[in-house]
Design a protein around this motif. Structure first.
Motif, PDB file in Angstrom:
ATOM      1  N   ALA A   1     -68.448  78.966 -60.632  1.00 11.42           N
ATOM      2  CA  ALA A   1     -69.709  78.168 -60.080  1.00 11.42           C
ATOM      3  C   ALA A   1     -69.837  76.838 -60.885  1.00 11.42           C
ATOM      4  O   ALA A   1     -70.077  75.816 -60.216  1.00 11.42           O
ATOM      5  N   GLY A   2     -69.699  76.997 -61.939  1.00 13.50           N
ATOM      6  CA  GLY A   2     -69.566  75.840 -62.901  1.00 13.50           C
ATOM      7  C   GLY A   2     -68.769  74.631 -62.440  1.00 13.50           C
ATOM      8  O   GLY A   2     -68.727  73.451 -62.589  1.00 13.50           O
ATOM      9  N   GLU A   3     -67.295  75.122 -62.058  1.00 15.50           N
ATOM     10  CA  GLU A   3     -66.394  74.336 -61.182  1.00 15.50           C
ATOM     11  C   GLU A   3     -67.067  73.511 -60.103  1.00 15.50           C
ATOM     12  O   GLU A   3     -66.524  72.413 -59.759  1.00 15.50           O
ATOM     13  N   VAL A   4     -67.878  74.321 -59.390  1.00 12.36           N
ATOM     14  CA  VAL A   4     -68.115  73.731 -58.075  1.00 12.36           C
ATOM     15  C   VAL A   4     -69.374  72.489 -58.557  1.00 12.36           C
ATOM     16  O   VAL A   4     -69.470  71.382 -58.036  1.00 12.36           O
TER      17      VAL A   4
ATOM     18  N   LEU B   1     -69.420  63.640 -58.271  1.00  5.64           N
ATOM     19  CA  LEU B   1     -69.502  62.801 -57.157  1.00  5.64           C
ATOM     20  C   LEU B   1     -70.785  61.834 -57.583  1.00  5.64           C
ATOM     21  O   LEU B   1     -70.797  60.745 -57.259  1.00  5.64           O
ATOM     22  N   LEU B   2     -71.867  62.447 -57.989  1.00  5.27           N
ATOM     23  CA  LEU B   2     -73.179  61.997 -58.242  1.00  5.27           C
ATOM     24  C   LEU B   2     -72.869  61.034 -59.230  1.00  5.27           C
ATOM     25  O   LEU B   2     -73.168  59.577 -59.412  1.00  5.27           O
TER      26      LEU B   2
ATOM     27  N   PHE C   1     -64.068  64.070 -53.502  1.00  2.00           N
ATOM     28  CA  PHE C   1     -63.082  65.013 -53.544  1.00  2.00           C
ATOM     29  C   PHE C   1     -63.109  65.557 -51.976  1.00  2.00           C
ATOM     30  O   PHE C   1     -63.819  65.354 -51.169  1.00  2.00           O
ATOM     31  N   SER C   2     -62.213  66.356 -51.353  1.00  2.00           N
ATOM     32  CA  SER C   2     -61.973  66.837 -50.024  1.00  2.00           C
ATOM     33  C   SER C   2     -62.849  68.077 -50.029  1.00  2.00           C
ATOM     34  O   SER C   2     -63.199  68.926 -50.987  1.00  2.00           O
ATOM     35  N   SER C   3     -63.395  68.425 -48.710  1.00  2.00           N
ATOM     36  CA  SER C   3     -63.935  69.734 -48.374  1.00  2.00           C
ATOM     37  C   SER C   3     -63.267  70.908 -48.909  1.00  2.00           C
ATOM     38  O   SER C   3     -63.807  71.821 -49.331  1.00  2.00           O
ATOM     39  N   ALA C   4     -61.947  70.497 -48.703  1.00  2.00           N
ATOM     40  CA  ALA C   4     -60.968  71.755 -48.992  1.00  2.00           C
ATOM     41  C   ALA C   4     -61.057  72.179 -50.524  1.00  2.00           C
ATOM     42  O   ALA C   4     -60.894  73.351 -50.896  1.00  2.00           O
TER      43      ALA C   4
END
Length: 104
Positions: free
Chosen positions: A33-36, A43-44, A50-53
């Motif tokens: 979850a931390g990697e997400v 991004l912010l 990064f891609s959706s993949a």
């Protein structure tokens, strides 16, 4: 593959037992979850693209560890999903989707 088959597949990948498994699976869930969260932060903050993949891969790891923990507690992913739906639908009906606390 349905959720029962996925749960069984996850069990085939588990490498630890007992309390060690509980701790390892919990840390795995938090780590993934931390990697997400890290990707969204970048991004912010940095406008890193990064891609959706890339996100889907990380979310897959989150689902893996969530399933492993459900299995540990003798539940399957379908039960987890249905319990979550019931909980959130109940909060919506009571007008308590926002706010804090487990029992709202």
């Amino acid at each position: 593959m349905n959720t029962d088959e996925y749960s069984a597949w996850v069990e085939g990948k588990i490498m630890t037992e007992g309390e060690t498994r509980l701790i390892e699976n919990t840390l795995g869930l938090v780590g993934e979850a931390g990697e997400v969260a890290e990707k969204i932060k970048k991004l912010l903050r940095d406008k890193t693209r990064f891609s959706s993949a890339d996100i889907i891969k990380e979310l897959g790891d989150v689902v893996f560890y969530a399933t492993a923990l459900a299995n540990y507690y003798n539940a399957d992913l379908q039960e987890v999903i249905e319990t979550n739906i019931d909980k959130l639908d109940g909060r919506e009906k009571r007008g308590t989707l926002s706010g804090s606390g487990d029992n709202r």
